[in-house]
Design an enzyme around this catalytic site. Structure first.
Site, PDB file in Angstrom:
ATOM      1  CB  CYS A  55      -2.760 -34.454  15.094  1.00 54.55           C
ATOM      2  SG  CYS A  55      -1.974 -33.057  15.922  1.00 54.55           S
ATOM      3  CD  GLU A 174       4.584 -26.025  11.534  1.00 51.97           C
ATOM      4  OE1 GLU A 174       3.478 -26.354  11.997  1.00 51.97           O
ATOM      5  OE2 GLU A 174       5.019 -26.451  10.444  1.00 51.97           O
ATOM      6  CB  CYS A 280       2.230 -33.344   9.688  1.00 51.84           C
ATOM      7  SG  CYS A 280       0.590 -32.899  10.239  1.00 51.84           S
TER       8      CYS A 280
HETATM    9  S1  SF4 Z   1       2.815 -31.166  12.785  1.00 55.49           S
HETATM   10 FE1  SF4 Z   1       0.903 -32.265  12.381  1.00 55.49          FE
HETATM   11  S2  SF4 Z   1       0.892 -33.947  13.856  1.00 55.49           S
HETATM   12 FE2  SF4 Z   1       2.390 -32.441  14.554  1.00 55.49          FE
HETATM   13  S3  SF4 Z   1       1.267 -31.081  15.934  1.00 55.49           S
HETATM   14 FE3  SF4 Z   1       1.210 -30.113  13.938  1.00 55.49          FE
HETATM   15  S4  SF4 Z   1      -0.722 -30.849  13.033  1.00 55.49           S
HETATM   16 FE4  SF4 Z   1      -0.248 -32.211  14.749  1.00 55.49          FE
END
Ligand code: SF4
Length: 391
Positions: A55, A174, A280
């Site tokens: 991505c 995350e 996203c």
């Molecule tokens: S948020 Fe989406 S675009 Fe950004 S690194 Fe993660 S998977 Fe990839």
């Protein structure tokens, strides 16, 4: 002195471009894309999803890591942990001498102001950022813009007195980073819900109350310090880890909206409930593409390629497994032979080997890969499938 932080690259994009192409591009995949995402050989047809693989956030993070290595050839360069959830890419970074602070024997305490630390695409917690900045390290921040967008929302929730309800995995880097942002220096609160079942539990509490101790026991690692369900579920704002299953996230948001409506009525809903879809666009595109592939082609089976700890890859496998036999493999080597495949079944925590996975006769195999999987591995899978189908 404030730490030196690179957030927009290190002006060496052109110098590393050839390395990235060499290591992650696949001519075969480019050819398959040109052939309407289809590869035909003998009894085998491979149908590639129209969106798959690296991505924009991962592309950028890997690019910055290569730039950092080149920019600081004589300094120690570290990653806080995996830059993305792909073992192949992480090994190649190790091969360039980039060290991982998460590895055994490494320690934050050994860092000096001469060291360079790369922050991953999914971000790090505020505490870790402060710690690294306090040590005076040079930082290369690759946090993806889509993750920053989630942070913006949860910070706003905290400022406005809303608890952030984060659909995600509380142990995922995350989500831990997003949760730290939701705290807003101790003024905010969060609750992380993994799935519909956990969302329903929290919503039952919103509707009918309950035993706070039992609630806190159930969500032990998934709430902010000092969380009181009797107080902190009165105003909630929904957000997501960016790589969750989009349909599930939307449903969870709606479940909370309905619970707040039931508890407080329509008149108070706007002042007690907020939601932003923060999945996203790359995750959404890959989920949409695989759904479209499943609807368009009668497939024999599906191969999903990507790290087992890659959330978006696991969710692609979940979508497929609900429809047809699906094998989530971490690397092309999982295709052991025409008789055996090493993979991780959806919902399982362990890898296993399935025998007689490749049927006789014509084969229509669907293929996709997660956002942290480079094209060269997808190309290797296609070649390997061709070999196995020809035996
Ligand atoms: S948020 Fe989406 S675009 Fe950004 S690194 Fe993660 S998977 Fe990839």
């Amino acid at each position: 002195m404030p730490p030196l932080i690179f957030r927009k690259g290190l002006d060496l994009k052109h110098e590393v471009a050839h390395l990235l192409v060499e290591r992650y591009h696949s001519d075969l995949v480019a050819t398959v894309k040109e052939a309407d995402y289809r590869y035909q050989s003998g009894r085998l047809t491979v149908h590639l999803a129209r969106e798959f693989g690296f991505c924009y956030g991962v592309d950028r993070a890997v690019d910055y890591a290569y730039q950092a290595r080149r920019r600081f050839p004589d300094q120690q360069v570290f990653l806080t942990g995996e830059i993305i959830h792909n073992p192949h890419v992480n090994e190649q970074l190790r091969g360039q001498g980039i060290r991982f602070l998460s590895d055994a024997g490494e320690s934050l305490d050994a860092l000096t102001p001469e060291d360079v630390v790369i922050l991953p695409a999914f971000g790090i917690t505020i505490e870790l950022l402060d710690d690294l900045a306090g040590r005076g390290c040079t930082l290369v921040d690759t946090t993806c813009g889509s993750v920053l967008n989630v942070w913006k929302n949860v910070k706003r929730y905290a400022d406005d007195g809303f608890t952030s309800v984060i659909h995600g995995k509380y142990w995922h880097e995350e989500t831990r980073a997003t949760a730290s942002q939701a705290l807003r220096g101790g003024r905010g609160h969060y609750l992380v819900v993994l799935d519909r079942a956990e969302a329903n539990l929290a919503c039952e509490y919103i509707r009918h109350g309950g035993d706070p101790a039992a609630f806190l026991g159930r969500f032990e690692h998934a709430v902010s310090p000092g969380f009181d369900p009797n107080v902190h579920l009165q105003r909630v704002g929904c957000a997501n880890q960016t790589t969750m299953l989009s349909s599930e996230s939307l449903e969870i948001g709606e479940t909370f909206r309905q619970a707040m409506h039931d508890r407080y009525g329509e008149a108070e809903l706007a002042s007690r409930f907020r939601a932003y879809d923060t999945i996203c666009s790359a995750t959404q595109d890959r989920q949409d593409a695989v759904t479209a592939l499943l609807a368009a082609e009668p497939l024999t089976l599906m191969i999903v390629l990507g790290g087992y700890n890659s959330s978006n890859t696991c969710n692609l496998a979940r979508i497929c497994a609900a429809r047809l036999p699906t094998y989530h493999i971490a690397e092309p080597e999982g295709l052991l032979s025409e008789a055996a495949i090493r993979h991780r079944p959806v919902g399982s925590k362990h890898e296993s080997t399935t025998m007689d996975w490749l049927p006789a006769g014509p084969l229509a195999i669907g293929l996709t890969s997660g956002a942290s999987t480079p094209d060269n591995l997808v190309g290797t899978v296609i070649r390997r499938l061709d070999e196995l189908a020809a035996r």
